[in-house]
Write a protein that holds these residues in place. Structure first.
Motif, PDB file in Angstrom:
ATOM      1  N   GLN A 203       2.613   1.843  -3.304  1.00  0.00           N
ATOM      2  CA  GLN A 203       1.725   2.351  -4.340  1.00  0.00           C
ATOM      3  C   GLN A 203       1.395   3.835  -4.135  1.00  0.00           C
ATOM      4  O   GLN A 203       1.293   4.603  -5.097  1.00  0.00           O
ATOM      5  CB  GLN A 203       0.433   1.531  -4.366  1.00  0.00           C
ATOM      6  CG  GLN A 203      -0.451   1.812  -5.582  1.00  0.00           C
ATOM      7  CD  GLN A 203       0.290   1.568  -6.882  1.00  0.00           C
ATOM      8  OE1 GLN A 203       0.877   0.499  -7.091  1.00  0.00           O
ATOM      9  NE2 GLN A 203       0.273   2.563  -7.768  1.00  0.00           N
ATOM     10  N   ILE A 204       1.249   4.244  -2.877  1.00  0.00           N
ATOM     11  CA  ILE A 204       0.980   5.654  -2.586  1.00  0.00           C
ATOM     12  C   ILE A 204       2.116   6.532  -3.085  1.00  0.00           C
ATOM     13  O   ILE A 204       1.897   7.585  -3.704  1.00  0.00           O
ATOM     14  CB  ILE A 204       0.750   5.854  -1.074  1.00  0.00           C
ATOM     15  CG1 ILE A 204      -0.581   5.232  -0.657  1.00  0.00           C
ATOM     16  CG2 ILE A 204       0.788   7.339  -0.704  1.00  0.00           C
ATOM     17  CD1 ILE A 204      -0.789   5.182   0.850  1.00  0.00           C
TER      18      ILE A 204
ATOM     19  N   ASN B 248       2.145   6.737  -6.800  1.00  0.00           N
ATOM     20  CA  ASN B 248       1.107   7.686  -7.247  1.00  0.00           C
ATOM     21  C   ASN B 248       1.598   9.126  -7.122  1.00  0.00           C
ATOM     22  O   ASN B 248       1.322   9.971  -7.977  1.00  0.00           O
ATOM     23  CB  ASN B 248      -0.172   7.506  -6.419  1.00  0.00           C
ATOM     24  CG  ASN B 248      -0.893   6.220  -6.765  1.00  0.00           C
ATOM     25  OD1 ASN B 248      -0.666   5.621  -7.818  1.00  0.00           O
ATOM     26  ND2 ASN B 248      -1.765   5.768  -5.866  1.00  0.00           N
TER      27      ASN B 248
ATOM     28  N   SER C 287      -4.269  10.580  -1.245  1.00  0.00           N
ATOM     29  CA  SER C 287      -3.477   9.363  -1.084  1.00  0.00           C
ATOM     30  C   SER C 287      -2.334   9.547  -0.090  1.00  0.00           C
ATOM     31  O   SER C 287      -2.064   8.654   0.725  1.00  0.00           O
ATOM     32  CB  SER C 287      -2.922   8.897  -2.437  1.00  0.00           C
ATOM     33  OG  SER C 287      -2.091   9.884  -3.011  1.00  0.00           O
ATOM     34  N   ILE C 288      -1.676  10.706  -0.126  1.00  0.00           N
ATOM     35  CA  ILE C 288      -0.551  10.927   0.790  1.00  0.00           C
ATOM     36  C   ILE C 288      -0.978  10.734   2.235  1.00  0.00           C
ATOM     37  O   ILE C 288      -0.261  10.137   3.050  1.00  0.00           O
ATOM     38  CB  ILE C 288       0.030  12.347   0.592  1.00  0.00           C
ATOM     39  CG1 ILE C 288       0.780  12.441  -0.723  1.00  0.00           C
ATOM     40  CG2 ILE C 288       0.971  12.707   1.743  1.00  0.00           C
ATOM     41  CD1 ILE C 288       1.340  13.811  -1.005  1.00  0.00           C
TER      42      ILE C 288
ATOM     43  N   GLN D  38      -2.965   8.822   3.495  1.00  0.00           N
ATOM     44  CA  GLN D  38      -3.191   7.429   3.890  1.00  0.00           C
ATOM     45  C   GLN D  38      -1.937   6.821   4.510  1.00  0.00           C
ATOM     46  O   GLN D  38      -1.977   5.690   5.008  1.00  0.00           O
ATOM     47  CB  GLN D  38      -3.627   6.614   2.670  1.00  0.00           C
ATOM     48  CG  GLN D  38      -4.991   7.011   2.123  1.00  0.00           C
ATOM     49  CD  GLN D  38      -5.373   6.204   0.895  1.00  0.00           C
ATOM     50  OE1 GLN D  38      -5.045   5.021   0.789  1.00  0.00           O
ATOM     51  NE2 GLN D  38      -6.064   6.838  -0.038  1.00  0.00           N
ATOM     52  N   LEU D  39      -0.830   7.554   4.449  1.00  0.00           N
ATOM     53  CA  LEU D  39       0.397   7.115   5.119  1.00  0.00           C
ATOM     54  C   LEU D  39       0.231   7.382   6.609  1.00  0.00           C
ATOM     55  O   LEU D  39       0.448   8.495   7.091  1.00  0.00           O
ATOM     56  CB  LEU D  39       1.603   7.859   4.549  1.00  0.00           C
ATOM     57  CG  LEU D  39       1.869   7.664   3.047  1.00  0.00           C
ATOM     58  CD1 LEU D  39       2.947   8.631   2.559  1.00  0.00           C
ATOM     59  CD2 LEU D  39       2.274   6.224   2.750  1.00  0.00           C
TER      60      LEU D  39
ATOM     61  N   ASP E 246       0.824  -1.198   0.000  1.00  0.00           N
ATOM     62  CA  ASP E 246       0.000   0.000   0.000  1.00  0.00           C
ATOM     63  C   ASP E 246       0.870   1.266   0.000  1.00  0.00           C
ATOM     64  O   ASP E 246       0.638   2.204  -0.773  1.00  0.00           O
ATOM     65  CB  ASP E 246      -0.918   0.027   1.221  1.00  0.00           C
ATOM     66  CG  ASP E 246      -2.067  -0.978   1.086  1.00  0.00           C
ATOM     67  OD1 ASP E 246      -2.271  -1.478  -0.033  1.00  0.00           O
ATOM     68  OD2 ASP E 246      -2.731  -1.258   2.101  1.00  0.00           O
ATOM     69  N   GLU E 247       1.875   1.317   0.865  1.00  0.00           N
ATOM     70  CA  GLU E 247       2.707   2.504   0.967  1.00  0.00           C
ATOM     71  C   GLU E 247       3.551   2.694  -0.286  1.00  0.00           C
ATOM     72  O   GLU E 247       3.779   3.834  -0.727  1.00  0.00           O
ATOM     73  CB  GLU E 247       3.594   2.431   2.221  1.00  0.00           C
ATOM     74  CG  GLU E 247       2.775   2.228   3.494  1.00  0.00           C
ATOM     75  CD  GLU E 247       3.143   3.174   4.622  1.00  0.00           C
ATOM     76  OE1 GLU E 247       4.259   3.709   4.606  1.00  0.00           O
ATOM     77  OE2 GLU E 247       2.292   3.408   5.511  1.00  0.00           O
TER      78      GLU E 247
END
Length: 530
Positions: free
Chosen positions: A26-27, A30, A85-86, A88-89, A23-24
């Protein structure tokens, strides 16, 4: 626990962390897609087969499972920032994107970055208003200066940021607002930059509660009223910038407490009264109080300020003599004072009513670049060394009552571009050595009592554009060599005792726009030369 259960548990844990890593990764990929680096090639390491903790500008936690910091400031980046998205870290505590060319609006998704302690979006090209960020209660550093934000700034969201140490939101065209009360409650602040962000009204007395402040900048606003005396509580201040406002009244009692102050600028206001509170600020490096209504004398104590290199007091109502030691600042711990000459770079004291003489100690200020004391009531002679200061670019003594001559020392003034000494009582002959000041662009010595011949060597000044010698007692002929001053555009030698032929070489001057030779004893026709 059986071996099979242990194996299953390890497998589940491994799968969990792999999911997080995926997940991280991919973020960040992006983010790479949203931003373009025009020069730095910073994203060359941002590839899927590289662990994201190895990406340039990325710092992870100790077990390398989560991103903690994104440091991409000053990387020539363009594009928009995908906060959806950022943020979500989940472990992100630092996001630094300042000094780039990022644009677009800031979405409310920024509120999801709840662990942020450091946020820098300053010096970019964003647009629109900045969102309420009340959920970012852990912020310690917030930099939004010069980023293109407009509209109403969400000052109320600062109420939750009780640990804020740095707040910089200046140089944005926000809607006008009184000084925000939320700011003076942030008693851990050490850096406060609110310049040029449409603040109006008075500085609240509660400013004195911010006792940790090192830097306070409120310039280029529409702040009015007096400087509150409570500002004297800010004893850690290193810099205080209040220029270009509507401040009035006197310098507050208690300003003298700011003995750590190095830079103080309250110029371009309506302040009045004397400068007595300044005499205790012995660590000043820069003092700018020009374009006010101060009166009285310059405190003699300023002459003992050993760190002062920039002093601007012009356009006030100051009177009296200049401090005799101003500009010398020798360190008397050393016996050899030749190693302790002054370090002053700029002296601006024009448009006051100073009396007395120019202190001889100024001749020792070999670092002086600008010397401007015009439009005062100074008398006496110019200390010889001032004419030859090696780094000075402008000497402006005009509109005083100064006597004496220009000495041969001027041959050492290799950087001198502008010499303004008109409307004084200077006399004697112009020294031949003036030709050694080869950077001269403008010479204005009009309305004095100079006599003798114009030195022939003046033709060696190839950069000279303006020469004004009118209203003196110069005699003899005009040197033919002046036709070699190829840059000359403005020449006035009227009202002297010059005689002989007008040099034919004047007709060869390619840029001459104005030639005034009236009220002399010259012969020849100017019209024939052109």
């Amino acid at each position: 626990m059986s071996t099979s259960k242990i194996s299953l548990c390890l497998l589940l844990c491994l799968s969990f962390f792999t999911c997080i890593n995926s997940d991280e990764l991919q973020i960040l990929l992006n983010l790479k897609t949203s931003l373009k680096d025009s020069k730095s090639n910073i994203f060359s390491s941002w590839v899927s087969n590289n662990h994201f903790c190895n990406f340039t500008g990325i710092t992870c936690n100790s077990n390398r499972s989560s991103v903690q910091e994104i440091e991409l400031s000053d990387r020539n980046l363009t594009g928009t920032v995908p906060f959806d998205s950022i943020c979500q870290l989940q472990a992100l505590n630092k996001l630094s994107l300042g000094f780039n060319s990022l644009y677009g609006t800031i979405s409310k998704d920024l509120n999801n970055c709840v662990k942020l302690q450091y946020l820098d979006l300053g010096n970019n090209f964003f647009s629109g208003s900045f969102p309420d960020i009340s959920s970012l209660s852990e912020l310690q550093h917030l930099y939004l200066n010069l980023s293109g934000f407009s509209g109403v700034f969400p000052w109320t969201s600062l109420g939750n940021m009780t640990n804020l140490v740095s707040l910089s939101v200046g140089d944005n065209p926000f809607d006008p607002t009184p000084f925000p009360n939320q700011v003076v409650k942030l008693n851990k602040l050490s850096w406060l930059y609110l310049a040029n962000c449409s603040i109006e009204g008075r500085i609240p007395v509660e400013i004195g509660n911010l006792t940790e402040l090192i830097n306070l900048e409120l310039s280029d606003n529409n702040i009015s009223g007096e400087i509150p005396s409570e500002i004297g509580n800010l004893v850690k201040l290193w810099q205080l910038e209040l220029y270009n406002n509507q401040l009035s009244g006197k310098l507050p009692v208690g300003l003298r407490n700011l003995t750590n102050l190095a830079n103080f600028d309250a110029s371009a206001n309506f302040l009045q009264g004397d400068l007595s509170e300044v005499r205790f600020l012995t660590n000043l490096v820069t003092l700018q109080l020009f374009e006010n209504q101060f009166s009285g004398e310059v405190p003699a104590e300023l002459g003992k300020f050993k760190k002062l290199v920039n002093l601007s007091l012009f356009t006030n109502k100051l009177t009296g003599a200049l401090p005799q030691e101003l500009g010398s600042w020798a360190d008397f711990d050393f016996i050899d004072v030749s190693e302790n000459l002054g370090t002053m770079k700029i002296l601006l004291m024009l448009q006051n009513n100073f009396t007395g003489e120019i202190p001889a100690s100024y001749s020792n200020c070999l670092t002086l670049e600008r010397f401007r004391v015009s439009n005062n009531s100074l008398k006496g002679t110019v200390p010889a060394g001032i004419w030859g200061l090696p780094k000075v670019t402008i000497i402006d003594l005009a509109l005083n009552q100064i006597e004496g001559s220009i000495t041969q020392d001027i041959e050492n003034a290799k950087s001198l571009a502008q010499l303004f000494a008109g409307y004084n009582r200077l006399s004697g002959e112009l020294p031949e050595e003036i030709s050694k000041a080869t950077s001269l662009v403008a010479i204005e010595l009009n309305n004095n009592q100079f006599s003798g011949k114009i030195p022939a060597s003046i033709g060696e000044l190839k950069q000279l554009s303006s020469l004004k010698l009118q209203n003196n007692m110069l005699s003899g002929s005009i040197p033919e060599s002046m036709g070699s001053c190829d840059s000359l555009s403005d020449l006035n030698m009227a009202h002297n005792l010059l005689s002989g032929q007008i040099p034919s070489s004047f007709g060869l001057l390619p840029t001459l726009n104005s030639l005034i030779l009236s009220e002399n004893k010259l012969s020849g026709q100017v019209a024939e030369l052109f």
